[in-house]
Motif scaffolding. Structure first.
Motif, PDB file in Angstrom:
ATOM      1  N   MET A 272       0.834  -1.195   0.000  1.00  0.00           N
ATOM      2  CA  MET A 272       0.000   0.000   0.000  1.00  0.00           C
ATOM      3  C   MET A 272       0.865   1.240   0.000  1.00  0.00           C
ATOM      4  O   MET A 272       2.024   1.190   0.369  1.00  0.00           O
ATOM      5  CB  MET A 272      -0.943  -0.037   1.169  1.00  0.00           C
ATOM      6  CG  MET A 272      -0.266  -0.251   2.499  1.00  0.00           C
ATOM      7  SD  MET A 272      -1.367  -0.980   3.684  1.00  0.00           S
ATOM      8  CE  MET A 272      -1.269  -2.668   3.278  1.00  0.00           C
TER       9      MET A 272
ATOM     10  N   HIS B 145       5.645  -9.944   0.076  1.00  0.00           N
ATOM     11  CA  HIS B 145       4.388 -10.444   0.647  1.00  0.00           C
ATOM     12  C   HIS B 145       3.343 -10.342  -0.466  1.00  0.00           C
ATOM     13  O   HIS B 145       3.675  -9.886  -1.555  1.00  0.00           O
ATOM     14  CB  HIS B 145       3.977  -9.682   1.915  1.00  0.00           C
ATOM     15  CG  HIS B 145       3.673  -8.224   1.738  1.00  0.00           C
ATOM     16  ND1 HIS B 145       4.527  -7.346   1.107  1.00  0.00           N
ATOM     17  CD2 HIS B 145       2.591  -7.468   2.111  1.00  0.00           C
ATOM     18  CE1 HIS B 145       4.006  -6.138   1.105  1.00  0.00           C
ATOM     19  NE2 HIS B 145       2.823  -6.175   1.694  1.00  0.00           N
TER      20      HIS B 145
ATOM     21  N   HIS C  22       0.573  -8.599  -1.122  1.00  0.00           N
ATOM     22  CA  HIS C  22      -0.273  -7.442  -1.457  1.00  0.00           C
ATOM     23  C   HIS C  22       0.019  -6.929  -2.870  1.00  0.00           C
ATOM     24  O   HIS C  22       1.164  -6.702  -3.236  1.00  0.00           O
ATOM     25  CB  HIS C  22      -0.089  -6.332  -0.416  1.00  0.00           C
ATOM     26  CG  HIS C  22      -0.578  -6.722   0.947  1.00  0.00           C
ATOM     27  ND1 HIS C  22      -0.203  -6.076   2.091  1.00  0.00           N
ATOM     28  CD2 HIS C  22      -1.414  -7.727   1.341  1.00  0.00           C
ATOM     29  CE1 HIS C  22      -0.800  -6.641   3.138  1.00  0.00           C
ATOM     30  NE2 HIS C  22      -1.539  -7.647   2.708  1.00  0.00           N
TER      31      HIS C  22
ATOM     32  N   HIS D 272       2.505  -4.272  -4.317  1.00  0.00           N
ATOM     33  CA  HIS D 272       3.944  -4.598  -4.388  1.00  0.00           C
ATOM     34  C   HIS D 272       4.276  -5.656  -5.442  1.00  0.00           C
ATOM     35  O   HIS D 272       5.383  -5.669  -5.971  1.00  0.00           O
ATOM     36  CB  HIS D 272       4.457  -5.031  -3.013  1.00  0.00           C
ATOM     37  CG  HIS D 272       4.493  -3.875  -2.055  1.00  0.00           C
ATOM     38  ND1 HIS D 272       5.562  -3.015  -1.952  1.00  0.00           N
ATOM     39  CD2 HIS D 272       3.535  -3.395  -1.212  1.00  0.00           C
ATOM     40  CE1 HIS D 272       5.279  -2.061  -1.082  1.00  0.00           C
ATOM     41  NE2 HIS D 272       4.052  -2.268  -0.621  1.00  0.00           N
TER      42      HIS D 272
ATOM     43  N   HIS E  38       2.246  -7.416   9.257  1.00  0.00           N
ATOM     44  CA  HIS E  38       1.393  -6.645   8.354  1.00  0.00           C
ATOM     45  C   HIS E  38       0.662  -7.561   7.360  1.00  0.00           C
ATOM     46  O   HIS E  38      -0.290  -7.155   6.718  1.00  0.00           O
ATOM     47  CB  HIS E  38       2.269  -5.598   7.669  1.00  0.00           C
ATOM     48  CG  HIS E  38       1.794  -5.091   6.354  1.00  0.00           C
ATOM     49  ND1 HIS E  38       1.064  -3.937   6.228  1.00  0.00           N
ATOM     50  CD2 HIS E  38       1.957  -5.568   5.103  1.00  0.00           C
ATOM     51  CE1 HIS E  38       0.800  -3.732   4.956  1.00  0.00           C
ATOM     52  NE2 HIS E  38       1.326  -4.705   4.236  1.00  0.00           N
TER      53      HIS E  38
ATOM     54  N   ASP F 259       6.655  -2.873   4.244  1.00  0.00           N
ATOM     55  CA  ASP F 259       5.372  -2.502   4.843  1.00  0.00           C
ATOM     56  C   ASP F 259       5.240  -2.782   6.342  1.00  0.00           C
ATOM     57  O   ASP F 259       4.430  -2.141   6.999  1.00  0.00           O
ATOM     58  CB  ASP F 259       4.171  -3.175   4.124  1.00  0.00           C
ATOM     59  CG  ASP F 259       3.799  -2.477   2.829  1.00  0.00           C
ATOM     60  OD1 ASP F 259       4.367  -1.413   2.537  1.00  0.00           O
ATOM     61  OD2 ASP F 259       2.936  -3.011   2.096  1.00  0.00           O
TER      62      ASP F 259
HETATM   63 ZN   LIG Z   1       1.385  -4.616   2.181  1.00  0.00          ZN
END
Ligand SMILES: [Zn+2]
Length: 296
Positions: A1, A98, A100, A103, A164, A183
């Motif tokens: 994010m 990770h 998300h 990314h 996270h 993050d």
């Molecule tokens: Zn993230």
């Protein structure tokens, strides 16, 4: 994010819409940059907008990380062009920090060049369930720890527990004593919004595990605090901040103030100078209210 992107965007938009845009301040960052980390021969940071990825050039190819191409395929082609400016070596790996999307989306051009994709096992599970658009599925997974050795370089992929997300990998270069962590260790900056997808107490444990690793400098996934690298002191400071916020909210929860009164009333003046304080403090409180006022 994209905490940092949020910080950069208004300046870009204001400059773009203003008739005086040609006089925009010189401090406005260029859309992307590639920086060699001081004191290394082979470790680079590629930034595009408010996201960053590390890449490492070895004697037998390149290890890249997060494609950072969510809804902007030009970020990925730019990333590859920037690597090619530095070395003719092939790109052998892409490692996901990770799962998300902001990314890791957009990795197809790396795949087309033959790169092997690696992520934590649970990242692959999430991606498979969600049939994520525009995300290359990992070819290989990590549970606890994996060591990737390519030519003269070793990169360790280390799982330090849920924070996270439930699949964040710390990437450590033992020789250079550098880590790349995305993050879950913002530098002098509050955690994002209401800390979605988070395990607040396990997160503290994961920070302690990061502190126990041997490293000196941290490359983050967003340019925080003027874009500098992080230190162990930054990790200590984040841990202290999260523990203090957690304790304040627990007190409020015990007095029946969660969520709304706690979100209005709790302030942490000590952290007022941190990035996103005004923007995200109430969201952070909301997350800890869910933990202490509800048990989840
Ligand atoms: Zn993230």
């Amino acid at each position: 994010m994209s905490r940092a992107l949020l910080a950069i965007l208004p300046a870009v938009l204001i400059a773009g819409m203003s008739p005086a845009s040609s006089q925009a301040p010189a401090t406005q960052p260029p859309p992307f940059s590639t920086t060699k980390v001081d004191g290394t021969d082979n470790v680079y940071i590629f930034r595009y907008g408010g996201h960053q990825a590390m890449f490492v050039v070895t004697s037998r190819g390149v290890i890249a990380t997060d494609p950072i191409g969510y809804q902007r395929p030009q970020a990925v082609t730019t990333y590859i062009d920037e690597i090619k400016k530095v070395t003719p070596q092939p790109i052998r790996y892409v490692i996901y920090s990770h799962h998300h999307y902001d990314h890791i989306a957009g990795g197809r051009p790396f795949k087309d060049l033959g790169a092997r994709f690696v992520a934590h096992r649970r990242a692959r599970e999430h991606l498979a369930l969600m049939k994520a658009p525009d995300v290359v599925m990992p070819d290989e997974v990590v549970d606890g720890k994996k060591r990737i050795t390519l030519g003269d370089t070793t990169l360790e992929l280390i799982y330090v527990g849920r924070n996270h997300s439930d699949n964040s990998l710390v990437m450590r270069l033992p020789k250079e004593r550098i880590i790349f962590a995305v993050d879950f260790i913002p530098i002098q900056t509050l955690n994002f919004r209401n800390m979605p997808d988070s395990w607040p107490l396990e997160w503290e444990q994961s920070l302690k595990r990061v502190l126990a690793l041997d490293w000196e400098r941290m490359i983050p996934g967003h340019p925080y605090a003027g874009g500098r690298l992080g230190t162990k002191q930054d990790v200590q400071n984040l841990l202290a901040h999260m523990q203090e916020l957690s304790a304040e909210v627990k007190k409020a929860a015990d007095q029946g103030k969660c969520w709304d009164a706690a979100m209005r009333e709790i302030k942490l003046p000590k952290y007022e100078s941190w990035g996103s304080y005004a923007q995200f403090l109430s969201g952070n409180i909301e997350r800890y209210c869910t933990l202490w006022g509800r048990g989840s």
